[in-house]
Design a protein around this motif. Structure first.
Motif, short mmCIF file in Angstrom:
data_model
loop_
_atom_site.label_atom_id
_atom_site.label_comp_id
_atom_site.label_asym_id
_atom_site.label_seq_id
_atom_site.Cartn_x
_atom_site.Cartn_y
_atom_site.Cartn_z
N LYS A 126 0.84 -1.20 0.00
CA LYS A 126 0.00 0.00 0.00
C LYS A 126 0.88 1.26 0.00
N LEU A 127 1.91 1.22 0.84
CA LEU A 127 2.80 2.37 0.94
C LEU A 127 3.56 2.56 -0.38
N PHE A 128 3.88 1.43 -1.01
CA PHE A 128 4.59 1.52 -2.29
C PHE A 128 3.71 2.17 -3.36
N TYR A 129 2.42 1.80 -3.37
CA TYR A 129 1.54 2.43 -4.34
C TYR A 129 1.43 3.94 -4.08
N LEU A 130 1.43 4.30 -2.79
CA LEU A 130 1.43 5.73 -2.46
C LEU A 130 2.69 6.39 -3.03
N CYS A 131 3.81 5.68 -2.89
CA CYS A 131 5.10 6.21 -3.37
C CYS A 131 5.05 6.45 -4.87
N ILE A 132 4.61 5.44 -5.65
CA ILE A 132 4.59 5.68 -7.11
C ILE A 132 3.46 6.63 -7.48
N GLY A 133 2.42 6.69 -6.65
CA GLY A 133 1.33 7.63 -6.91
C GLY A 133 1.81 9.08 -6.88
N THR A 134 2.84 9.36 -6.05
CA THR A 134 3.33 10.74 -5.96
C THR A 134 3.91 11.22 -7.28
N MET A 135 4.29 10.25 -8.17
CA MET A 135 4.83 10.66 -9.46
C MET A 135 3.78 11.36 -10.32
N LEU A 136 2.49 11.12 -9.98
CA LEU A 136 1.43 11.72 -10.78
C LEU A 136 1.11 13.15 -10.34
N ILE A 137 1.68 13.58 -9.20
CA ILE A 137 1.38 14.93 -8.72
C ILE A 137 2.13 15.94 -9.60
N PRO A 138 1.41 16.89 -10.21
CA PRO A 138 2.10 17.89 -11.04
C PRO A 138 3.11 18.68 -10.20
N TYR A 139 4.31 18.85 -10.74
CA TYR A 139 5.34 19.56 -9.96
C TYR A 139 4.93 21.00 -9.67
N THR A 140 4.06 21.54 -10.53
CA THR A 140 3.66 22.94 -10.32
C THR A 140 2.92 23.13 -8.99
N VAL A 141 2.34 22.03 -8.46
CA VAL A 141 1.59 22.16 -7.22
C VAL A 141 2.53 22.33 -6.03
N THR A 142 3.65 21.60 -6.04
CA THR A 142 4.57 21.70 -4.91
C THR A 142 5.66 22.75 -5.13
N MET A 143 5.76 23.27 -6.35
CA MET A 143 6.84 24.21 -6.67
C MET A 143 6.82 25.44 -5.76
N VAL A 144 5.67 26.05 -5.60
CA VAL A 144 5.59 27.28 -4.81
C VAL A 144 5.75 27.01 -3.30
N PRO A 145 4.98 26.07 -2.71
CA PRO A 145 5.18 25.83 -1.28
C PRO A 145 6.60 25.37 -0.94
N LEU A 146 7.23 24.60 -1.84
CA LEU A 146 8.61 24.19 -1.58
C LEU A 146 9.52 25.41 -1.56
N PHE A 147 9.29 26.32 -2.49
CA PHE A 147 10.10 27.54 -2.51
C PHE A 147 9.96 28.29 -1.19
#
Lengths: 302, 306
Positions: A126-147
């Protein structure tokens, strides 16, 4: 797990040998015509980059265009390189970014992939599916909060925002390595466990040495990803002395267009671009199988 | 099995040991997931309801960002139109072209690996290098295509400086740099069992029948994979328009990710940028879900391996 890693079992169309009839030659001729036309148009831009790097200005401006520069100005490469601090930019690309990123990724992703493949524990898949699922998150969503996070950490202006996350593994590489670890026989680990080896010992002494081909794929892609990266440094690097090669090329372009059309603007730009693309193309020719198999693996097991 | 079910809630000593070791091994990723994915996602959702310029602390403004985006920002709808134009053409066209190219490579072909290399290399050279070359090729005055047109006495094509041509010119570049999809398709094509083709040929199927009834169904899971991946990628197209046109002319190539980048790093409107990011994430999620939902009708999972 199938053995899809062994690519190239050449599956050809079923063609029974027979006479060379019109109906048989025509499709073949058409096929070669299409493939060659495509190949020429796909190869042309890079050919144009290399050949234009060798031109002088009259050769650039001539109508109709010059396909093979004569004389070839090899000195363009040296002069273009000297026109800005490209040696420093290359140093930054390699030692501030690519090398630490690749080393961190190799270590962290293989440790995590081991936990996702060689040990059985409840909730693992289950955790592994979560891990590969994160690849589907558009980078633009985390780009600003990470900055914003890295701004608060005062890491903006350094390569830390790009290399520190590599210490925590990369979903894509974890996935690749896990797929490889799964293909190794379970008996290897069992035998070592009976002999009293710890999991860490099995990982370092048995699995990692066997995983060299897979680690090579990861190293290759990690290095290429950082060498080619533009957006990361664009966001986080703000001093010329810290620029990677990719930003340096864009800086040269800005310099060249600032003074109107600087002499040799395009040949210099093409020369520097050729130098930046050369390592990737050379690595590709030396490690073609590794590249193709790595890419094929990610698609087929997805 | 019965024993395992009975013990469902109590792990044996060995199992507990494995759970701890397993978690320890994956802990770097788990920690990274919390720090670099989950926390940013949550904080981004929070920032999308605030006004935040990185200098002063964020101020809660409720749905103001979203209201501004949808009703008070004429640029937004231009950007949405541009993005759907680009995605709507480059994704389906890209998948079809890549699949046909892979199918060509999968036939009996002299120099096959050379052709494969030629198709693949454009996708791995640094994007900034490709950008510089295409900038040169598309140049109105010195570009090779316009030079040829001029030599033939034809009017030039303003590839990057006219509203009509700018988007198609960028789509051409995306078609040029998609060797990865070709290689993935080629691997899938090579995995189609040869016996299927032989059986179909015996039954009198011609090449077109075989392609339509065997090749496409057998590769449909990979077609879906490439479709989803290129959809997500195309929505986030940033670098080529940023370097080649910088969004112009007349905002005709200002795509979604570029507008978002501008809001964040040129206008320092972090809250609005986060709101934009969430709108895009939701749209992409819906489109991906639709693709997966409808995939049951055309994707064929053979062999029971999946």
């Amino acid at each position: 797990m199938s053995t899809a890693t062994q690519t190239m079992p050449s599956v050809e169309r079923v063609v029974t040998p027979g006479k060379y009839t019109f109906g048989r030659i025509m499709p073949e001729a058409l096929k070669y015509f299409i493939v060659i036309t495509l190949a020429i148009s796909y190869a042309f831009p890079l050919y144009w980059m290399i050949s234009s790097a060798l031109k002088d200005d009259p050769q650039v401006y001539r109508i109709p265009p010059v396909l093979v520069p004569n004389p070839a100005h090899w000195e363009n490469f040296i002069n273009a390189w000297k026109s800005d601090n490209f040696t420093l930019y290359t140093f930054n690309s390699v030692f501030r970014y690519a090398v630490p990123y690749t080393l961190f990724t190799l270590l962290s992703s293989s440790v995590v992939a081991y936990g996702f493949s060689r040990i059985r524990w409840p909730g693992r898949d289950k955790l592994f599916y979560l891990c590969i699922g994160t690849m589907l998150i558009p980078y633009t969503v985390t780009m600003v909060p990470l900055f914003i996070i890295f701004k608060h950490l005062r890491w903006v202006g350094t390569y830390l925002p790009m290399i520190v996350p590599a210490l925590f593994g990369n979903a894509f590489f974890i996935f690749m390595l896990r797929q490889f670890f799964m293909t190794l026989p379970e008996e290897l680990s069992e035998a070592a466990r009976i002999d009293g080896a710890s999991e860490l010992g099995i990982f370092f002494r048995i699995i990692l040495p066997l995983a060299k081909p897979a680690l090579a794929v990861v190293a290759l892609f990690a290095f290429m990803g950082t060498w080619n990266d533009y957006l990361g440094p664009l966001i986080y690097i703000n001093k010329y002395t810290m620029y990677p090669l990719a930003l340096g090329i864009q800086k040269l372009r800005a310099m060249m267009s600032q003074v109107g059309n600087a002499p040799l603007a395009y040949p210099y730009l093409m020369a520097v671009s050729t130098i930046a693309a050369a390592p990737i193309i050379i690595i590709f020719f030396f490690a073609q199988r590794t590249f193709i198999e790595g890419i094929a693996l990610t698609g087929l097991k997805g | 099995m019965a024993v395992a079910t009975a013990k469902k809630w109590r792990l044996s000593k060995r199992e507990t040991q494995n759970l701890i070791t397993g978690l320890l091994f994956v802990s770097p990723w788990l920690l990274g997931f919390l720090l670099w994915t989950l926390y940013p996602l949550i904080s981004s959702a929070y920032y999308s309801f605030t006004r935040y310029d990185l200098v002063r602390p964020p101020i809660w403004i409720g749905l103001d960002n979203f209201r501004e985006i949808f009703t008070d920002d004429p640029r937004f709808w231009t950007v949405v139109y541009n993005t759907f134009y680009y995605v709507g053409i480059s994704v389906p066209l890209g998948v079809v072209v890549a699949f046909l190219m892979a199918s060509l490579l999968n036939t009996k072909l002299v120099l096959r690996s050379t052709f494969r290399a030629i198709f693949y290399i454009p996708s791995i050279v640094p994007a900034v290098c490709s950008a510089m070359v295409w900038l040169f090729i598309y140049n109105n005055q010195y570009g090779v295509i316009n030079n040829l047109l001029r030599a033939a006495g034809q009017p030039i094509i303003p590839f990057l400086s006219s509203v009509e041509w700018a988007k198609p010119s960028l789509i051409v570049i995306s078609l040029w740099a998609q060797g990865t999809a070709v290689v993935i398709f080629l691997a899938a094509l090579q995995d189609v069992p040869r016996s299927l083709y032989e059986a179909a040929t015996v039954d009198g199927a011609n090449a077109l029948h075989r392609f339509w009834h065997i090749t496409i169904p057998m590769c449909s899971p990979i077609i879906l994979y490439n479709l989803v991946m290129s959809l997500i990628g195309a929505f986030q197209t940033f670098l080529m328009p940023y370097l080649l046109t910088n969004g112009g002319p007349m905002a005709s190539t200002e795509f979604y990710a570029m507008n978002l980048y501008r809001q964040a790093f040129e206008f320092f409107r972090m809250g609005k940028a986060c709101a934009l990011a969430w709108i895009m994430a939701i749209v992409v999620a819906i489109l991906t879900a639709i693709l997966f939902r409808t995939s049951g009708r055309w994707v064929f999972y053979g062999g029971g391996e999946r």
